[in-house]
Scaffold this motif. Sequence first.
Motif, PDB file in Angstrom:
ATOM      1  N   ASP A 374       0.899  -1.579   0.168  1.00 48.46           N
ATOM      2  CA  ASP A 374       0.253  -0.115  -0.316  1.00 48.46           C
ATOM      3  C   ASP A 374       0.899   1.371   0.159  1.00 48.46           C
ATOM      4  N   TYR A 375       1.721   0.967   1.034  1.00 51.22           N
ATOM      5  CA  TYR A 375       2.625   2.598   0.794  1.00 51.22           C
ATOM      6  C   TYR A 375       4.011   2.532  -0.502  1.00 51.22           C
ATOM      7  N   ALA A 376       3.894   1.938  -1.493  1.00 54.56           N
ATOM      8  CA  ALA A 376       4.476   1.632  -2.261  1.00 54.56           C
ATOM      9  C   ALA A 376       3.190   1.781  -3.203  1.00 54.56           C
ATOM     10  N   MET A 377       2.214   1.432  -3.380  1.00 54.95           N
ATOM     11  CA  MET A 377       1.283   2.219  -4.544  1.00 54.95           C
ATOM     12  C   MET A 377       1.107   3.857  -4.135  1.00 54.95           C
ATOM     13  N   LYS A 378       1.231   3.741  -2.397  1.00 59.87           N
ATOM     14  CA  LYS A 378       1.049   6.111  -2.439  1.00 59.87           C
ATOM     15  C   LYS A 378       2.282   6.140  -3.305  1.00 59.87           C
ATOM     16  N   VAL A 379       3.969   5.679  -2.867  1.00 63.43           N
ATOM     17  CA  VAL A 379       4.265   7.060  -4.038  1.00 63.43           C
ATOM     18  C   VAL A 379       4.768   6.719  -5.206  1.00 63.43           C
ATOM     19  N   PHE A 380       4.190   5.388  -5.738  1.00 59.55           N
ATOM     20  CA  PHE A 380       3.999   5.217  -6.894  1.00 59.55           C
ATOM     21  C   PHE A 380       2.691   6.461  -7.766  1.00 59.55           C
ATOM     22  N   GLU A 381       2.331   6.526  -7.177  1.00 63.40           N
ATOM     23  CA  GLU A 381       1.386   7.595  -7.542  1.00 63.40           C
ATOM     24  C   GLU A 381       2.062   9.005  -7.937  1.00 63.40           C
ATOM     25  N   ALA A 382       2.905   9.197  -6.513  1.00 65.11           N
ATOM     26  CA  ALA A 382       2.992  10.208  -6.583  1.00 65.11           C
ATOM     27  C   ALA A 382       4.063  10.419  -6.939  1.00 65.11           C
ATOM     28  N   MET A 383       4.531   9.469  -7.853  1.00 58.04           N
ATOM     29  CA  MET A 383       5.594  10.186  -9.053  1.00 58.04           C
ATOM     30  C   MET A 383       5.692  10.982  -9.900  1.00 58.04           C
ATOM     31  N   GLU A 384       6.376  11.812 -10.329  1.00 57.85           N
ATOM     32  CA  GLU A 384       6.170  12.286 -11.603  1.00 57.85           C
ATOM     33  C   GLU A 384       6.241  11.813 -12.872  1.00 57.85           C
ATOM     34  N   ILE A 385       7.579  10.906 -12.797  1.00 59.14           N
ATOM     35  CA  ILE A 385       8.158  10.340 -13.906  1.00 59.14           C
ATOM     36  C   ILE A 385       8.204   8.612 -13.536  1.00 59.14           C
ATOM     37  N   LYS A 386       7.545   8.128 -14.620  1.00 57.23           N
ATOM     38  CA  LYS A 386       7.663   6.809 -14.884  1.00 57.23           C
ATOM     39  C   LYS A 386       7.854   6.076 -16.175  1.00 57.23           C
ATOM     40  N   ASP A 387       8.307   5.027 -15.626  1.00 58.70           N
ATOM     41  CA  ASP A 387       9.356   4.251 -16.938  1.00 58.70           C
ATOM     42  C   ASP A 387       9.055   3.160 -16.937  1.00 58.70           C
ATOM     43  N   SER A 388       8.610   2.725 -17.876  1.00 52.72           N
ATOM     44  CA  SER A 388       9.008   1.206 -18.399  1.00 52.72           C
ATOM     45  C   SER A 388       8.961  -0.206 -17.274  1.00 52.72           C
ATOM     46  N   PHE A 389      10.189   0.109 -16.556  1.00 55.83           N
ATOM     47  CA  PHE A 389      10.807  -0.812 -15.215  1.00 55.83           C
ATOM     48  C   PHE A 389       9.723  -0.334 -14.069  1.00 55.83           C
ATOM     49  N   THR A 390      10.068   0.964 -13.609  1.00 59.68           N
ATOM     50  CA  THR A 390       8.717   1.968 -12.492  1.00 59.68           C
ATOM     51  C   THR A 390       7.518   0.733 -12.801  1.00 59.68           C
ATOM     52  N   TYR A 391       6.572   0.559 -13.639  1.00 61.47           N
ATOM     53  CA  TYR A 391       5.485  -0.387 -14.397  1.00 61.47           C
ATOM     54  C   TYR A 391       5.684  -1.680 -14.452  1.00 61.47           C
ATOM     55  N   SER A 392       6.340  -2.208 -15.000  1.00 64.25           N
ATOM     56  CA  SER A 392       7.061  -3.522 -14.894  1.00 64.25           C
ATOM     57  C   SER A 392       7.582  -4.212 -13.386  1.00 64.25           C
ATOM     58  N   SER A 393       7.926  -3.415 -12.608  1.00 65.22           N
ATOM     59  CA  SER A 393       8.536  -3.257 -11.139  1.00 65.22           C
ATOM     60  C   SER A 393       7.183  -3.720 -10.311  1.00 65.22           C
ATOM     61  N   VAL A 394       6.156  -2.791 -10.483  1.00 63.51           N
ATOM     62  CA  VAL A 394       4.858  -2.933  -9.471  1.00 63.51           C
ATOM     63  C   VAL A 394       3.753  -3.442 -10.321  1.00 63.51           C
ATOM     64  N   VAL A 395       3.869  -3.974 -11.729  1.00 60.90           N
ATOM     65  CA  VAL A 395       3.003  -5.168 -12.107  1.00 60.90           C
ATOM     66  C   VAL A 395       3.752  -6.835 -11.140  1.00 60.90           C
ATOM     67  N   HIS A 396       4.595  -6.718 -11.301  1.00 56.75           N
ATOM     68  CA  HIS A 396       5.278  -7.437 -10.836  1.00 56.75           C
ATOM     69  C   HIS A 396       5.052  -8.086  -9.274  1.00 56.75           C
ATOM     70  N   ASN A 397       4.715  -7.030  -8.653  1.00 57.16           N
ATOM     71  CA  ASN A 397       4.679  -6.975  -7.190  1.00 57.16           C
ATOM     72  C   ASN A 397       3.395  -7.309  -7.189  1.00 57.16           C
ATOM     73  N   LEU A 398       2.238  -5.968  -7.382  1.00 57.93           N
ATOM     74  CA  LEU A 398       1.340  -6.652  -6.991  1.00 57.93           C
ATOM     75  C   LEU A 398       0.604  -8.112  -7.173  1.00 57.93           C
ATOM     76  N   CYS A 399       1.372  -8.753  -8.605  1.00 53.50           N
ATOM     77  CA  CYS A 399       1.052 -10.324  -8.474  1.00 53.50           C
ATOM     78  C   CYS A 399       1.209 -10.825  -7.356  1.00 53.50           C
ATOM     79  N   LYS A 400       2.391 -10.911  -6.643  1.00 55.75           N
ATOM     80  CA  LYS A 400       2.921 -11.422  -5.797  1.00 55.75           C
ATOM     81  C   LYS A 400       2.436 -11.263  -4.199  1.00 55.75           C
TER      82      LYS A 400
END
Length: 456
Positions: A374-400
């Motif tokens: 949950d805290y990771a998603m808050k930091v993720f939402e607050a990020m101004e810039i995201k790249d392919s690695f950002t999204y891929s990492s979050v998707v993978h960790n949401l699955c876990k």
Amino acid sequence: MFGRLSTRLLNICVVSLCKANRLEKAEAVIIDGIRLGVLPDVVTYNMLVDAYCEFESLDVAYSILPRMKEAGISPDVVTYNSLIAGAVRKCSLSRSLDLFEEMLQKGIPPDTWSYNTLMHCFFKLGKPEEANRVFRDMIVGDMTPCAATFNIMINGLCKNGYTDNALMLFRNLERHGFVPEIITYNILINGLCKAGRLQAARRMLKELEESGHAPNAITYTTVMKCCFRSRQYKQGLEILAEMKRKGYTFDGFGYCTVIAAFVKTGRIKEATDFMEQMVQDGIQLDIAAYNTLINLYCKEGKLEAAYLLLDEIERRGLECDVYTHTIMIDGLCKAGNIKGAQRHLEIMNMIGFDSNLVAYNSIVDAFCKDGEIDYAMKVFEAMEIKDSFTYSSVVHNLCKARRLRHASKLLLSCLRSGVKILKSAQRAVVDGLRYSGQRREAKKLQSKIRMAKISH
């Protein structure tokens, strides 16, 4: 005779002051010389023009020309070569061409260095066709190219992505009797390495050895770094061994290249040995070298030693760059000190390094691995810039974290907007749905993924 020797002494004083960037003092010496009856000549003013181009601005340097006219001295080709070189350093093609044209209008014939500088300017601005046209004008005209001319051509072609043309020119020059020097080989080898053509670079290295020239430390280090970058670590270490056999000493760049390769391959002991050898050899470290060592300590989990290096950087008057802070943040995350990583990120932002994507990615990934999704998603939402690695990492960790629906929505949103997601992350979502008994949803997701890819 006395006057000529006095002017020569004046010029020696002026050039020494110009090289030390003491231009006001150089001007004062000229004024004192004139007061004593020692008149400056064109060489005197040329030194001023060159120094002002390097340390001040092109406009200030150009303002010397009216002063030369007042003194009854006409500018020569050296004067204009310095001005053109100054314009090239500022990447001002139009100003370079204007100065070249002005030189012709004044009846000053350009020399080889005039053309060399112009070629360098065209290459620097990504205009290889125009640079080649200047080169052809030299060949067709009465101008005799020098070794530097060919080196500029080969280097410019390589840097603009024309490595094959650079090789062709090199071979053509050899057939016409040009004997390349070690610097020419180094330029070509570096160009081949930058283009990812490791085998061609190694063949050129062998050719250099057979030509009677001795490769120097720059040659070997360039090829060695290319080997490591291409993950050909065995070949890179073979070159390292050859350098050692031939008694070459490493500079800071060479040491850091080897240390970084050992760290990437997990050979921490060898990296540490090389680091100790570098310190024993008295290598003066720059910020890139410190970054390599900090990365080594972080990989070993020696964060206290890494912080000591930060203190040493500050004591030496150097400034940490974005990589220094990113390495520290990543090291803190991997050590499980996420709060410390966040504090370091806050300090980083306070001193002007905003929106550090790699650092944020490390923190988001660390929170996910720590179970703080949950805290990771808050930091993720607050990020101004995201790249392919950002999204891929979050998707993978949401699955876990078994948040498959959230992962599925984020995955489709990314693909539909053209953001690339690693295939491993895509498979993780599909497999997660399938293994959790949601086979129909998994098939639907696969179909939507295909449609999203087709649309882009």
